[in-house]
Design an enzyme around this catalytic site. Structure first.
Site, PDB file in Angstrom:
ATOM      1  N   HIS A  91      36.140  38.769  56.058  1.00  0.00           N
ATOM      2  CA  HIS A  91      37.187  38.598  55.037  1.00  0.00           C
ATOM      3  C   HIS A  91      38.568  38.403  55.685  1.00  0.00           C
ATOM      4  O   HIS A  91      39.230  37.412  55.461  1.00  0.00           O
ATOM      5  CB  HIS A  91      37.243  39.832  54.132  1.00  0.00           C
ATOM      6  CG  HIS A  91      35.943  40.212  53.487  1.00  0.00           C
ATOM      7  ND1 HIS A  91      35.364  39.504  52.457  1.00  0.00           N
ATOM      8  CD2 HIS A  91      35.108  41.255  53.737  1.00  0.00           C
ATOM      9  CE1 HIS A  91      34.238  40.081  52.090  1.00  0.00           C
ATOM     10  NE2 HIS A  91      34.050  41.146  52.834  1.00  0.00           N
TER      11      HIS A  91
HETATM   12  O1  RIB Z   1      37.078  43.630  50.264  1.00  0.00           O
HETATM   13  C1  RIB Z   1      37.218  43.333  51.625  1.00  0.00           C
HETATM   14  C2  RIB Z   1      38.467  43.938  52.174  1.00  0.00           C
HETATM   15  O2  RIB Z   1      38.401  45.369  52.069  1.00  0.00           O
HETATM   16  C3  RIB Z   1      38.642  43.661  53.681  1.00  0.00           C
HETATM   17  O3  RIB Z   1      40.009  43.632  53.990  1.00  0.00           O
HETATM   18  C4  RIB Z   1      37.991  44.853  54.315  1.00  0.00           C
HETATM   19  O4  RIB Z   1      38.481  45.098  55.626  1.00  0.00           O
HETATM   20  C5  RIB Z   1      38.423  45.951  53.383  1.00  0.00           C
HETATM   21  O5  RIB Z   1      39.766  46.321  53.721  1.00  0.00           O
END
Ligand code: RIB
Ligand code: CA
Length: 321
Positions: free
Chosen positions: A239
């Protein structure tokens, strides 16, 4: 002209790759500091992790500032079930030799934005608590923020609840403050970050023998908790690296300006980002929302960039600089 950035983060495995990518791209990005927030794990641990990651990159000079331990109003939810008890399962990083700065992250954000002779871009990889409090405490700093590039939200289904993505679920009130601040925002929601799954094919360009490549491969070869059901391909969704990759290689991404509103009311949709992708509301847009990316190209470029951190001369030079 480099882009001066602050990385606000809750490392977190995908945060780790994002930070390593940012530090490897030091011809393009000037990292003013790393601010940590409670999210994937408690803030004391996210701070230790940020120090460990900078140390891995031989960038121990990057200041790390510990931030908020709790969301603005809601109780803290963490995600050890995904990232392991220390938040960096599989990386097996050494304890940090450096300590975090004494100054609180919110104070640093305000001071750095006020004192910097150039505007800054804020890369938001975790819950938005620190950033929201800085904007509320010192609205004048908005004039020094070029853009917020945020990983968060979901155009479709959530990942921590059916409705909400984790970062916005943890602190929906902070997310609402940020999206109502009138600042330029680029948003990487789950529908695009789940296209960035670290599949075996995409990992082949990382060097498992490298000082930096080794921990990355070890982390991403781990069995993914919760199975591949979320996001399709087997492998860990990366992500947060999408945020840094968008800054470095925007040509790999496509998106559109949308109106985004965050649900703060308690209930099954708390933390939901309603992204008006088809402009049905007629409301003014407040974010450039990314919809697609060329994930194969992104991983190939990430592997090449972080591979620079493995190079002995680079590490030697950085250690001595
Ligand atoms: O939903 C994904 C996000 O939440 C990413 O940034 C992961 O590292 C958590 O922080
Ligand atoms: Ca994160």
């Amino acid at each position: 002209m480099k882009t001066r950035v602050i990385i606000d983060t809750d490392p977190g495995q995908d945060d780790a790759l994002a930070i390593l990518l940012a530090l490897s791209a030091d011809a393009v990005l000037d990292v003013a500091g790393v601010t940590t927030v409670a999210g994937n794990v408690e803030v004391a641990q996210t701070s230790v992790n940020a120090l460990r990651i900078c140390q891995l990159a031989a960038r121990g000079e990057i200041p790390v500032y510990c931030g908020c331990a709790q969301p603005i109003l809601r109780p803290l939810h963490t995600a050890e079930f995904i990232c392991g008890p220390d938040g960096l399962a599989g990386m097996d990083l050494a304890p940090p030799r450096q300590a975090a700065q004494a100054e609180h992250a919110v104070s640093f954000l305000i001071r750095e934005l006020r004192d910097s002779d150039v505007n800054l871009t804020i890369c938001a990889l975790g819950p938005l608590t620190n950033i929201a409090l800085a904007l509320l405490q010192a609205p004048d700093v908005k004039a020094k923020i070029d853009r917020l590039v945020i990983m968060g939200g979901a155009r479709d289904l959530g990942n921590i609840t059916a409705a909400a993505e984790f970062n916005f679920f943890v602190d929906p009130h902070a997310a609402a403050v940020v999206f109502n601040a009138g600042l330029p925002i680029t948003l990487c929601p789950l529908n695009v970050t789940y296209q960035a799954v670290a599949t075996l094919a995409r990992l082949k360009d990382f060097d498992p023998r490298g000082a930096v490549g080794g921990p990355i491969v070890s982390m991403l070869m781990r069995e993914r908790p919760g199975g591949a059901a979320l996001g399709g391909d087997a492998g860990h969704p990366m992500h947060d690296p999408c945020v840094i990759a968008w800054l470095l290689w925007p040509e790999l991404f496509e998106g559109r300006d949308c109106h985004v509103v965050i649900e703060t009311a308690e209930g099954p949709t708390v933390g939901r980002s309603t992204i008006d992708w088809w402009a049905r509301s007629g409301l003014p847009t407040n974010a450039h929302v990314i919809g697609t990316l060329d994930a194969d190209a992104m991983f190939a470029r990430i592997a090449q960039s972080v591979g620079l951190l493995d190079a002995a001369p680079f590490r030697q030079a950085k250690a001595l600089s």
